[in-house]
Design a protein around this motif. Structure first.
Motif, PDB file in Angstrom:
ATOM      1  N   TYR B  35      -2.728   0.986  -0.435  1.00 36.22           N
ATOM      2  CA  TYR B  35      -2.388   0.796   0.964  1.00 36.22           C
ATOM      3  C   TYR B  35      -3.464  -0.070   1.610  1.00 36.22           C
ATOM      4  O   TYR B  35      -4.602  -0.094   1.180  1.00 36.22           O
ATOM      5  N   ARG B  36      -3.073  -0.720   2.689  1.00 37.05           N
ATOM      6  CA  ARG B  36      -4.065  -1.328   3.562  1.00 37.05           C
ATOM      7  C   ARG B  36      -3.914  -0.724   4.955  1.00 37.05           C
ATOM      8  O   ARG B  36      -2.810  -0.323   5.355  1.00 37.05           O
ATOM      9  N   GLN B  37      -5.033  -0.662   5.658  1.00 35.29           N
ATOM     10  CA  GLN B  37      -5.018  -0.103   7.003  1.00 35.29           C
ATOM     11  C   GLN B  37      -5.774  -1.036   7.923  1.00 35.29           C
ATOM     12  O   GLN B  37      -6.961  -1.289   7.742  1.00 35.29           O
ATOM     13  N   LEU B  39      -6.654  -2.208  12.069  1.00 37.58           N
ATOM     14  CA  LEU B  39      -6.748  -1.664  13.427  1.00 37.58           C
ATOM     15  C   LEU B  39      -5.419  -1.842  14.134  1.00 37.58           C
ATOM     16  O   LEU B  39      -4.837  -2.928  14.123  1.00 37.58           O
ATOM     17  N   GLY B  40      -4.938  -0.782  14.730  1.00 43.03           N
ATOM     18  CA  GLY B  40      -3.683  -0.862  15.453  1.00 43.03           C
ATOM     19  C   GLY B  40      -2.459  -0.678  14.592  1.00 43.03           C
ATOM     20  O   GLY B  40      -1.337  -0.685  15.093  1.00 43.03           O
ATOM     21  N   HIS B  41      -2.681  -0.541  13.289  1.00 42.96           N
ATOM     22  CA  HIS B  41      -1.563  -0.299  12.375  1.00 42.96           C
ATOM     23  C   HIS B  41      -1.840   0.957  11.567  1.00 42.96           C
ATOM     24  O   HIS B  41      -2.980   1.337  11.354  1.00 42.96           O
ATOM     25  N   GLY B  42      -0.773   1.546  11.102  1.00 40.86           N
ATOM     26  CA  GLY B  42      -0.931   2.660  10.178  1.00 40.86           C
ATOM     27  C   GLY B  42      -1.141   2.141   8.777  1.00 40.86           C
ATOM     28  O   GLY B  42      -1.460   0.967   8.569  1.00 40.86           O
ATOM     29  N   LEU B  43      -0.964   3.006   7.822  1.00 44.42           N
ATOM     30  CA  LEU B  43      -1.057   2.592   6.427  1.00 44.42           C
ATOM     31  C   LEU B  43       0.162   1.745   6.065  1.00 44.42           C
ATOM     32  O   LEU B  43       1.279   2.103   6.419  1.00 44.42           O
ATOM     33  N   ARG B  44      -0.066   0.689   5.340  1.00 44.72           N
ATOM     34  CA  ARG B  44       1.029  -0.119   4.830  1.00 44.72           C
ATOM     35  C   ARG B  44       0.901  -0.215   3.322  1.00 44.72           C
ATOM     36  O   ARG B  44      -0.161  -0.533   2.799  1.00 44.72           O
ATOM     37  N   LEU B  45       1.993   0.035   2.645  1.00 41.46           N
ATOM     38  CA  LEU B  45       1.984   0.079   1.187  1.00 41.46           C
ATOM     39  C   LEU B  45       2.025  -1.322   0.618  1.00 41.46           C
ATOM     40  O   LEU B  45       2.899  -2.124   0.961  1.00 41.46           O
ATOM     41  N   THR B  86      -8.378  -9.374   5.507  1.00 40.13           N
ATOM     42  CA  THR B  86      -9.476  -8.528   5.969  1.00 40.13           C
ATOM     43  C   THR B  86      -8.891  -7.203   6.413  1.00 40.13           C
ATOM     44  O   THR B  86      -8.008  -7.156   7.273  1.00 40.13           O
ATOM     45  N   SER B  87      -9.356  -6.128   5.800  1.00 37.92           N
ATOM     46  CA  SER B  87      -8.744  -4.830   6.046  1.00 37.92           C
ATOM     47  C   SER B  87      -9.529  -3.751   5.322  1.00 37.92           C
ATOM     48  O   SER B  87     -10.496  -4.028   4.613  1.00 37.92           O
ATOM     49  N   VAL B  88      -9.087  -2.516   5.519  1.00 45.06           N
ATOM     50  CA  VAL B  88      -9.590  -1.407   4.706  1.00 45.06           C
ATOM     51  C   VAL B  88      -8.492  -1.050   3.718  1.00 45.06           C
ATOM     52  O   VAL B  88      -7.340  -0.840   4.107  1.00 45.06           O
ATOM     53  N   TYR B  89      -8.854  -0.987   2.461  1.00 44.80           N
ATOM     54  CA  TYR B  89      -7.890  -0.743   1.390  1.00 44.80           C
ATOM     55  C   TYR B  89      -8.100   0.657   0.821  1.00 44.80           C
ATOM     56  O   TYR B  89      -9.214   1.043   0.472  1.00 44.80           O
ATOM     57  N   PHE B  90      -7.011   1.395   0.730  1.00 41.24           N
ATOM     58  CA  PHE B  90      -7.053   2.746   0.176  1.00 41.24           C
ATOM     59  C   PHE B  90      -6.173   2.831  -1.051  1.00 41.24           C
ATOM     60  O   PHE B  90      -5.033   2.373  -1.056  1.00 41.24           O
TER      61      PHE B  90
END
Lengths: 111, 111
Positions: B35-37, B39-45, B86-90
């Motif tokens: 997933y990526r997350q 700012l202003g968005h939830g998790l996106r697969l 650019t993002s946070v990846y989970f």
């Protein structure tokens, strides 16, 4: 996926029980209720899930109404470390279900 | 260490470079997710995998490549990084009851 509705924010005093509600009026028979939380800058954390019976684990209790249209997550003795965004998700019990996090409830524990 | 780990935890790269984010889980879970997350968005697969050598696209796969030669590893590659990545990846894996366990995340900055 069934849609869920949660209050955007809640406060709770430290040491008290935090009760977080969730409405999921369109839930279907094979869908479970899952709760996750995300503490700032951390990955989401699974808390608990249930189908129709009340559930309890070491973290929380989950109360699901008899008609399954709503549920409440209970943190019995909230601590400052419970400050997080809490997400209620309704999905079927298949392994390939992606999680769609809505806006959740931002719970703030007050000292 | 038992659980799910991600590396690196922080990464700064430049536009056009290839970047690989690593994910490792010790439970032998079949399903894994990226997933990526933002700012202003939830998790996106981005991508998910049902088992070794079985992968499938999520909702935002463009610009990413995955592989899964071993059950425990699920690397995510940005073939030619862009600023929009650019993002946070989970990374996550699915347990026995369809609960997802998340890694700590990789914070990626593309300059």
């Amino acid at each position: 996926d069934a849609k869920t509705t949660q209050p955007p924010s809640m406060d709770c005093a430290e040491g008290r029980a935090a009760n977080l509600p969730c409405n999921h009026s369109t839930i279907s028979g094979n869908e479970y209720v899952y709760w996750y939380r995300q503490i700032h800058s951390q990955g989401p954390q699974y808390i608990i899930h249930g189908l129709k019976n009340n559930e309890t684990n070491e973290m929380a209790s989950l109360i699901i109404t008899e008609d399954r249209k709503s549920s409440t997550l209970i943190l019995p003795h909230a601590t400052l470390r419970d400050t997080a965004v809490y997400y209620c998700i309704v999905i079927s019990n298949f392994g390939n279900e992606k999680l769609t996090f809505g806006t959740g409830t931002r719970l703030t524990i007050i000292p | 260490d038992a659980g799910i780990t991600q590396s690196p935890r922080y990464k700064i790269t430049e536009t056009g470079r290839q970047v690989t984010l690593m994910c490792h889980q010790t439970w032998s879970h079949s399903y894994m997710f990226w997933y990526r997350q933002d700012l202003g968005h939830g998790l996106r697969l981005i991508y998910y995998s049902a088992a070794a050598d079985i992968t499938d696209k999520g909702e935002v796969p463009d610009g990413y490549v995955v592989s899964r030669s071993k059950t425990e590893n699920f690397p995510l590659t940005l073939e030619s990084a862009t600023r929009s990545q650019t993002s946070v990846y989970f990374c996550a894996s699915t347990g026995e009851y369809n609960e997802q366990f998340f890694g700590p995340g990789t914070r990626l900055t593309v300059l």
